[in-house]
Design an enzyme around this catalytic site. Structure first.
Site, PDB file in Angstrom:
ATOM      1  N   GLY A  11       0.836  -1.204   0.000  1.00 31.10           N
ATOM      2  CA  GLY A  11       0.000   0.000   0.000  1.00 31.10           C
ATOM      3  C   GLY A  11       0.867   1.250   0.000  1.00 31.10           C
ATOM      4  O   GLY A  11       1.898   1.287   0.658  1.00 31.10           O
ATOM      5  N   ALA A  22      15.530  10.932  -0.472  1.00 34.05           N
ATOM      6  CA  ALA A  22      16.677  10.850   0.443  1.00 34.05           C
ATOM      7  C   ALA A  22      17.590   9.676   0.084  1.00 34.05           C
ATOM      8  O   ALA A  22      18.814   9.797   0.122  1.00 34.05           O
ATOM      9  CB  ALA A  22      16.180  10.729   1.885  1.00 34.05           C
ATOM     10  N   ARG A  72       0.934  -4.845  -5.908  1.00 37.88           N
ATOM     11  CA  ARG A  72       0.961  -6.110  -5.177  1.00 37.88           C
ATOM     12  C   ARG A  72       1.327  -7.162  -6.227  1.00 37.88           C
ATOM     13  O   ARG A  72       0.666  -7.265  -7.248  1.00 37.88           O
ATOM     14  CB  ARG A  72      -0.390  -6.385  -4.533  1.00 37.88           C
ATOM     15  CG  ARG A  72      -0.808  -5.215  -3.630  1.00 37.88           C
ATOM     16  CD  ARG A  72      -1.716  -5.624  -2.505  1.00 37.88           C
ATOM     17  NE  ARG A  72      -2.253  -4.442  -1.839  1.00 37.88           N
ATOM     18  CZ  ARG A  72      -1.799  -3.944  -0.684  1.00 37.88           C
ATOM     19  NH1 ARG A  72      -0.798  -4.524  -0.064  1.00 37.88           N
ATOM     20  NH2 ARG A  72      -2.352  -2.875  -0.148  1.00 37.88           N
ATOM     21  N   CYS A  73       2.407  -7.880  -5.997  1.00 37.01           N
ATOM     22  CA  CYS A  73       2.948  -8.770  -7.028  1.00 37.01           C
ATOM     23  C   CYS A  73       2.968 -10.210  -6.528  1.00 37.01           C
ATOM     24  O   CYS A  73       3.811 -10.588  -5.715  1.00 37.01           O
ATOM     25  CB  CYS A  73       4.363  -8.302  -7.383  1.00 37.01           C
ATOM     26  SG  CYS A  73       5.260  -9.444  -8.426  1.00 37.01           S
ATOM     27  N   ASP A 103       4.580  -4.964   6.074  1.00 37.63           N
ATOM     28  CA  ASP A 103       5.054  -6.288   6.486  1.00 37.63           C
ATOM     29  C   ASP A 103       5.193  -7.271   5.316  1.00 37.63           C
ATOM     30  O   ASP A 103       6.141  -8.049   5.269  1.00 37.63           O
ATOM     31  CB  ASP A 103       4.186  -6.864   7.615  1.00 37.63           C
ATOM     32  CG  ASP A 103       2.711  -6.870   7.282  1.00 37.63           C
ATOM     33  OD1 ASP A 103       2.312  -6.293   6.257  1.00 37.63           O
ATOM     34  OD2 ASP A 103       1.944  -7.472   8.050  1.00 37.63           O
ATOM     35  N   THR A 126       3.985   2.507   5.763  1.00 36.07           N
ATOM     36  CA  THR A 126       2.599   2.041   5.820  1.00 36.07           C
ATOM     37  C   THR A 126       1.828   2.939   6.771  1.00 36.07           C
ATOM     38  O   THR A 126       2.351   3.300   7.828  1.00 36.07           O
ATOM     39  CB  THR A 126       2.503   0.568   6.276  1.00 36.07           C
ATOM     40  OG1 THR A 126       1.146   0.271   6.616  1.00 36.07           O
ATOM     41  CG2 THR A 126       3.375   0.259   7.477  1.00 36.07           C
ATOM     42  N   ILE A 127       0.617   3.297   6.391  1.00 38.85           N
ATOM     43  CA  ILE A 127      -0.144   4.178   7.278  1.00 38.85           C
ATOM     44  C   ILE A 127      -0.613   3.443   8.543  1.00 38.85           C
ATOM     45  O   ILE A 127      -1.039   4.067   9.498  1.00 38.85           O
ATOM     46  CB  ILE A 127      -1.365   4.825   6.572  1.00 38.85           C
ATOM     47  CG1 ILE A 127      -2.382   3.771   6.130  1.00 38.85           C
ATOM     48  CG2 ILE A 127      -0.920   5.657   5.385  1.00 38.85           C
ATOM     49  CD1 ILE A 127      -3.716   4.378   5.706  1.00 38.85           C
ATOM     50  N   ASP A 128      -0.507   2.093   8.528  1.00 39.50           N
ATOM     51  CA  ASP A 128      -1.070   1.304   9.643  1.00 39.50           C
ATOM     52  C   ASP A 128      -0.256   1.339  10.931  1.00 39.50           C
ATOM     53  O   ASP A 128      -0.758   0.954  11.984  1.00 39.50           O
ATOM     54  CB  ASP A 128      -1.212  -0.161   9.222  1.00 39.50           C
ATOM     55  CG  ASP A 128      -2.267  -0.347   8.159  1.00 39.50           C
ATOM     56  OD1 ASP A 128      -3.160   0.513   8.077  1.00 39.50           O
ATOM     57  OD2 ASP A 128      -2.193  -1.335   7.414  1.00 39.50           O
ATOM     58  N   ASP A 130       1.961  -0.670  11.898  1.00 44.96           N
ATOM     59  CA  ASP A 130       1.903  -2.005  12.507  1.00 44.96           C
ATOM     60  C   ASP A 130       3.227  -2.770  12.431  1.00 44.96           C
ATOM     61  O   ASP A 130       3.243  -3.974  12.255  1.00 44.96           O
ATOM     62  CB  ASP A 130       0.770  -2.827  11.864  1.00 44.96           C
ATOM     63  CG  ASP A 130       0.963  -2.975  10.357  1.00 44.96           C
ATOM     64  OD1 ASP A 130       1.860  -2.310   9.800  1.00 44.96           O
ATOM     65  OD2 ASP A 130       0.229  -3.751   9.741  1.00 44.96           O
ATOM     66  N   ARG A 163     -26.777  14.772  15.856  1.00 47.57           N
ATOM     67  CA  ARG A 163     -26.584  13.489  15.188  1.00 47.57           C
ATOM     68  C   ARG A 163     -25.532  12.631  15.874  1.00 47.57           C
ATOM     69  O   ARG A 163     -24.636  13.129  16.550  1.00 47.57           O
ATOM     70  CB  ARG A 163     -26.144  13.710  13.736  1.00 47.57           C
ATOM     71  CG  ARG A 163     -27.315  13.976  12.827  1.00 47.57           C
ATOM     72  CD  ARG A 163     -26.857  14.286  11.433  1.00 47.57           C
ATOM     73  NE  ARG A 163     -28.024  14.437  10.567  1.00 47.57           N
ATOM     74  CZ  ARG A 163     -28.023  15.075   9.414  1.00 47.57           C
ATOM     75  NH1 ARG A 163     -26.920  15.641   8.975  1.00 47.57           N
ATOM     76  NH2 ARG A 163     -29.111  15.151   8.695  1.00 47.57           N
ATOM     77  N   MET A 170      -9.307   3.353   8.451  1.00 45.45           N
ATOM     78  CA  MET A 170      -8.519   2.179   8.063  1.00 45.45           C
ATOM     79  C   MET A 170      -7.868   1.519   9.272  1.00 45.45           C
ATOM     80  O   MET A 170      -7.574   2.177  10.272  1.00 45.45           O
ATOM     81  CB  MET A 170      -7.465   2.572   7.030  1.00 45.45           C
ATOM     82  CG  MET A 170      -8.054   2.689   5.628  1.00 45.45           C
ATOM     83  SD  MET A 170      -6.786   2.968   4.388  1.00 45.45           S
ATOM     84  CE  MET A 170      -7.762   2.710   2.893  1.00 45.45           C
ATOM     85  N   GLY A 171      -7.614   0.238   9.141  1.00 46.08           N
ATOM     86  CA  GLY A 171      -6.960  -0.531  10.189  1.00 46.08           C
ATOM     87  C   GLY A 171      -7.620  -1.896  10.304  1.00 46.08           C
ATOM     88  O   GLY A 171      -8.545  -2.072  11.084  1.00 46.08           O
ATOM     89  N   ARG A 172      -7.156  -2.843   9.466  1.00 45.54           N
ATOM     90  CA  ARG A 172      -7.753  -4.189   9.511  1.00 45.54           C
ATOM     91  C   ARG A 172      -7.325  -4.917  10.777  1.00 45.54           C
ATOM     92  O   ARG A 172      -8.125  -5.585  11.420  1.00 45.54           O
ATOM     93  CB  ARG A 172      -7.344  -4.996   8.275  1.00 45.54           C
ATOM     94  CG  ARG A 172      -8.159  -4.648   7.047  1.00 45.54           C
ATOM     95  CD  ARG A 172      -7.911  -5.668   5.954  1.00 45.54           C
ATOM     96  NE  ARG A 172      -6.521  -5.632   5.518  1.00 45.54           N
ATOM     97  CZ  ARG A 172      -6.079  -4.909   4.492  1.00 45.54           C
ATOM     98  NH1 ARG A 172      -6.921  -4.191   3.797  1.00 45.54           N
ATOM     99  NH2 ARG A 172      -4.806  -4.916   4.157  1.00 45.54           N
ATOM    100  N   GLU A 188     -16.403  10.489  20.993  1.00 45.02           N
ATOM    101  CA  GLU A 188     -17.059   9.997  22.205  1.00 45.02           C
ATOM    102  C   GLU A 188     -16.671   8.550  22.508  1.00 45.02           C
ATOM    103  O   GLU A 188     -16.667   8.132  23.659  1.00 45.02           O
ATOM    104  CB  GLU A 188     -18.588  10.102  22.062  1.00 45.02           C
ATOM    105  CG  GLU A 188     -19.152  11.461  22.464  1.00 45.02           C
ATOM    106  CD  GLU A 188     -18.602  12.634  21.653  1.00 45.02           C
ATOM    107  OE1 GLU A 188     -18.414  12.482  20.437  1.00 45.02           O
ATOM    108  OE2 GLU A 188     -18.339  13.697  22.254  1.00 45.02           O
ATOM    109  N   GLU A 223     -11.761  -0.416  10.814  1.00 41.17           N
ATOM    110  CA  GLU A 223     -12.446  -1.345   9.891  1.00 41.17           C
ATOM    111  C   GLU A 223     -12.349  -2.804  10.343  1.00 41.17           C
ATOM    112  O   GLU A 223     -13.212  -3.613  10.009  1.00 41.17           O
ATOM    113  CB  GLU A 223     -11.915  -1.194   8.461  1.00 41.17           C
ATOM    114  CG  GLU A 223     -10.444  -1.509   8.341  1.00 41.17           C
ATOM    115  CD  GLU A 223      -9.885  -1.298   6.931  1.00 41.17           C
ATOM    116  OE1 GLU A 223     -10.627  -1.458   5.966  1.00 41.17           O
ATOM    117  OE2 GLU A 223      -8.690  -0.971   6.829  1.00 41.17           O
TER     118      GLU A 223
END
Ligand code: ATP
Length: 324
Positions: A11, A22, A72-73, A103, A126-128, A130, A163, A170-172, A188, A223
């Site tokens: 990703g 760099a 993705r390969c 990973d 990675t934005i995760d 992780d 409302r 995101m975040g599996r 909240e 998610e």
């Protein structure tokens, strides 16, 4: 080391371009020939490898995405695919690889290095967030900024109409984005993949807010939450709690894009610089990361033990305390 290639894989994440810049400029500064591989491991298999000079990374520091593209390969997961990739590296006389990704990217790099002795250094992109071995991964800070900017806008309309908003981020497997966004946006409640939260507890909390005159409520749902995504949770809550008009927003891929924050530009620059210096120092199968504001090397093997709990305990506690 004479020839180094850099690629981005998995990703995409804001800050990858800062890291590419760099890597390329640090290598050139030290008299090394630098190459860019297009579309991650796919470019190694297709021999889509091009020489890069200092000017080929001009004006990219502020751009999201990755100028080298990513993919993705599946072929790289096979022994045959790895062999083709290695043949192409040899053909181009490349002795070392800097891989920027998550990973999966590191798992592939580790196998490649073990199979063929190619020197590899990983940059956590990675934005995760992780991966073990870096407090922040590249793109994580920008993703949180994007999420809170969106939530601030939703809060305005939520407040105007009394409302209850369920916002899916995101975040599996990782609740890092959800947790930090909840603190920064004053949500909240937050539902994380790593933590059991029953719908009953959530309803009790929302009811307490309503009883103490909260005019709107925001619930952030990662998610990968075990009880389902934002739509599932909203439906379950609405069955017994209808104090507010309920709405759902899925933020989706907008969290991946955008101009990198100053934090990610600096992080990408530091990690790219450190990756090439590590290769020059003879390191391999290591990930460069930032721990306590210092550059640290962690073996890729250890970085991959990741899916351990990475949520800060004080932040977790604060989500309960500050949302009363
Ligand atoms: P993100 O965390 O953003 O999803 P990622 O690097 O984990 O990024 P993946 O799609 O899991 O993304 O992996 C990227 C690529 O790494 C895969 O498409 C594949 O080419 C390679 N890869 C993943 N696992 C392996 C493996 N076991 N062996 C060889 N290559 C692999």
């Amino acid at each position: 080391i004479k020839n180094i290639a850099v690629l981005t894989s998995g990703g995409d994440a804001p800050g990858m371009n800062a890291a590419i810049r760099a890597v390329v400029r640090t290598g050139i500064y030290h008299g090394i020939n630098m190459y860019g591989v297009m579309q991650g491991y796919q470019g190694l298999i297709n021999d889509n490898i091009k020489p890069m000079d200092a000017r080929s990374v001009s004006n990219i520091l502020h751009l999201g995405g990755t100028i080298l593209k990513t993919a993705r390969c599946l072929e790289f997961k096979t022994d045959e695919g790895q062999q083709i990739a290695y043949n192409n590296l040899k053909k181009n006389d490349i002795d070392a690889l800097v891989v920027i990704g998550g990973d999966g990217t590191f798992t592939g790099a580790k196998r490649f290095s073990e199979n063929f002795g190619v020197k590899v250094i990983g940059i956590p992109g990675t934005i995760d967030n992780d991966l073990v071995g870096s407090d922040f991964t590249l793109g994580y800070d920008t993703a949180i900024n994007t999420v809170i900017e969106a939530i601030d806008k939703i809060r305005d309309t939520a407040d105007a109409h009394d409302r209850l908003f369920f916002i899916e981020v995101m975040g599996r497997d990782s609740g890092c984005i959800a947790l930090r966004s909840s603190i920064a946006s004053g949500a909240e409640a937050v539902l994380l993949p790593e933590k059991e939260t029953s719908v009953t507890d959530l309803i009790d909390k929302l009811a307490l807010g309503a009883a103490t005159k909260k005019s709107s409520s925001i619930v952030i749902v990662a998610e990968g939450h075990k009880q389902g995504g934002a739509y599932d949770i909203a439906k379950k809550v609405k069955e017994t709690f209808d104090h507010y008009d309920t709405k759902v927003t899925i933020l989706g891929h907008l969290q991946r894009g955008g101009s990198p924050s100053s934090y990610d530009r600096i992080l990408g620059s530091r990690l790219g610089f450190a990756a090439v210096n590590a290769l020059i120092a003879g390191e391999t199968e290591q990930m460069v990361g930032l721990k306590g504001n210092e550059i640290k090397l962690t073996s890729i093997k250890e970085a991959l033990t990741a899916h351990s709990f990475k949520l800060e305990p004080d932040l977790l506690e604060m989500t309960e305390v500050l949302s009363i």
